[in-house]
Design an enzyme around this catalytic site. Sequence first.
Site, short mmCIF file in Angstrom:
data_model
loop_
_atom_site.label_atom_id
_atom_site.label_comp_id
_atom_site.label_asym_id
_atom_site.label_seq_id
_atom_site.Cartn_x
_atom_site.Cartn_y
_atom_site.Cartn_z
N PHE A 4 0.81 -1.22 0.00
CA PHE A 4 0.00 0.00 0.00
C PHE A 4 0.84 1.27 0.00
O PHE A 4 2.06 1.24 0.17
CB PHE A 4 -1.05 -0.01 1.11
N GLU A 5 0.14 2.38 -0.25
CA GLU A 5 0.77 3.70 -0.41
C GLU A 5 1.84 3.69 -1.50
O GLU A 5 2.90 4.29 -1.38
CB GLU A 5 1.34 4.21 0.92
N ASP B 168 7.04 -2.21 -6.28
CA ASP B 168 7.35 -2.39 -7.70
C ASP B 168 7.12 -1.10 -8.48
O ASP B 168 7.96 -0.69 -9.30
CB ASP B 168 6.47 -3.51 -8.29
#
Length: 595
Positions: free
Chosen positions: A402-403, A407
């Site tokens: 998340f955020e 990658d």
Amino acid sequence: MASKAAARAGPRHSASFTLNLFRGHFEPAQVFPFPEALSDDQRQMLQELVPPVEKFFQEVNDPAKNDADSQIEAGTVAGLWELGAFGLQVPAELGGLGLSNTQYARLVEVVGAHDLGVGITLGAHQSIGFKGILLFGTPEQKSKYLPRVTGGEYAAFCLTEPSSGSDAGSIKSRAVLSPDGKHFVLNGSKIWISNGGIAEIMTVFAQTPIEKDGKTVDKVTAFIVERAFGGVSSGPPENKMGIKCSNTTEVYYEDVKIPVENVLGGIGNGFKVAMNILNNGRFGMAAALAGTQRAAIRQAAEHAATRVQFGKKLAEFGAVQEKLARMCMLQYTTESLAYMVSGNMDTGAQDYHLEAAISKVFASDSAWTVVDEAIQILGGMGFMKATGLERVLRDLRIFRIFEGTNDILRLFVALTGIQFAGSHLQELQRAFKNPTAHLGLIFSEAGRRASAAVGLARGPDLAPLLAPELRTLGAELGKLVAEHGRCVEAALVRHGRGIVDEQFVLNRLASSAIDAYTAACVLSRASRAARLRLESAPQELRLAEAWAEECVTRMPHSLSATRDPRSLRQFKRLGELGASVAAAGGQATPNPLNL
């Protein structure tokens, strides 16, 4: 017209270490010396705040119960509000504690050492939930909403949708201006929203139609939405792998009437608002995970120092010593990144977005490794719930997603750096079209390239900035920064605009950039410790030397892989294999017993 004018004005200049790295320039301004961002008053305030927060998490908060119950105990929640933990950076006159980024990082590190689920609840509220109001809010918006989010009302950041995860620009939620022009009507839904079921105030992103060049186009706009507006509802809490005590739900918007004065940051500027919120808050994740790693190392070290096997303590075995050393290297580097970025933000740096992204990527990768190794050192005991490490490992898995997934952030670092380097190469190309007017630029660049070609290129003189023990590594890093720039230029020449699709190459450039920046940060921090003659200086110098040594060893391999034929053949091979697996719906080879 604006882009042409910008081109004529030439490329922008920056004090960012990472942006300049992609040009092959070692820019020390935002790395050396290590930032001293706290005033005496701010340091005193921290000394008064940290002990009660640590005591609260040791004596009041129960992370195992929070995890088992999938919610934070009511007494803990009340205590956190009373401590002011939900409004750390809100100005005091609006109900908060008014902390700087560096002060915030220190308190978040305490939270990360004890309970990441609680940390997500706090972070979703203030690091992203109402951060947009702090960064982009009008005086009226700040005075209306900030006292509420520090006084008991939760906030949430609502961006992700079923069809748009990392691709934030593809959201489908839509807000249309009413005929009377007094409000926008919002329809759509969001998924995996932290605090989604409890938030009363939300930063919501939606497509809005705007006029551009005589045409109507959709652009993302940010809105401050209250549940009390009506039409806002939430799904049940998600059943998650980790951070179970944090509230994560879907949120639905049906004909929600948003007053026009609740547009945040201007109509059509939502993508900019979202990216700035995320960039501004990423250092907090590094700070929290530095705390997580420190706590895990403590457990592993205590076990290794007392557990006896084969007549020796575990800490006497070389394999365990290496694990502990690498764990401490990763924690020290993560912590250095957190306070380097927060310190630069506090001292007025404008270009820190790539460094913040690197801090998030490095911290989340490192925390996973450190806690996994802690479990390995504890052996079977580490696998048991009683030690708490299995819960921490489950909690950690989301941090790489998340955020901004790690990658995507690696590609963001590489592509943004390449764009910056490309703008300077274009300046050189323009100079050759009118050489008489640009002789200084042409000769300076020609001299630099000629020196590099015959092996005479020297990195910057970092000796005055570094402890004597670290100067050799600093000089080696300086030379590798120049090599990084040459590899970027070669990749641009080879691939042109197609570089955006060369993800194998981009990932190697990102890896080199992460190594370069993390090495610079630890060299800077350890040199500070030596300069101040801190008691920890000998250990800090050893940690910095060990980490930088590994970085300057890896960087040439990452860079050579961007252009040597063998690596390029392997990249092509891996791409074809991956595509074939997706086409086959899984592993395309049968079991060897199937004849």
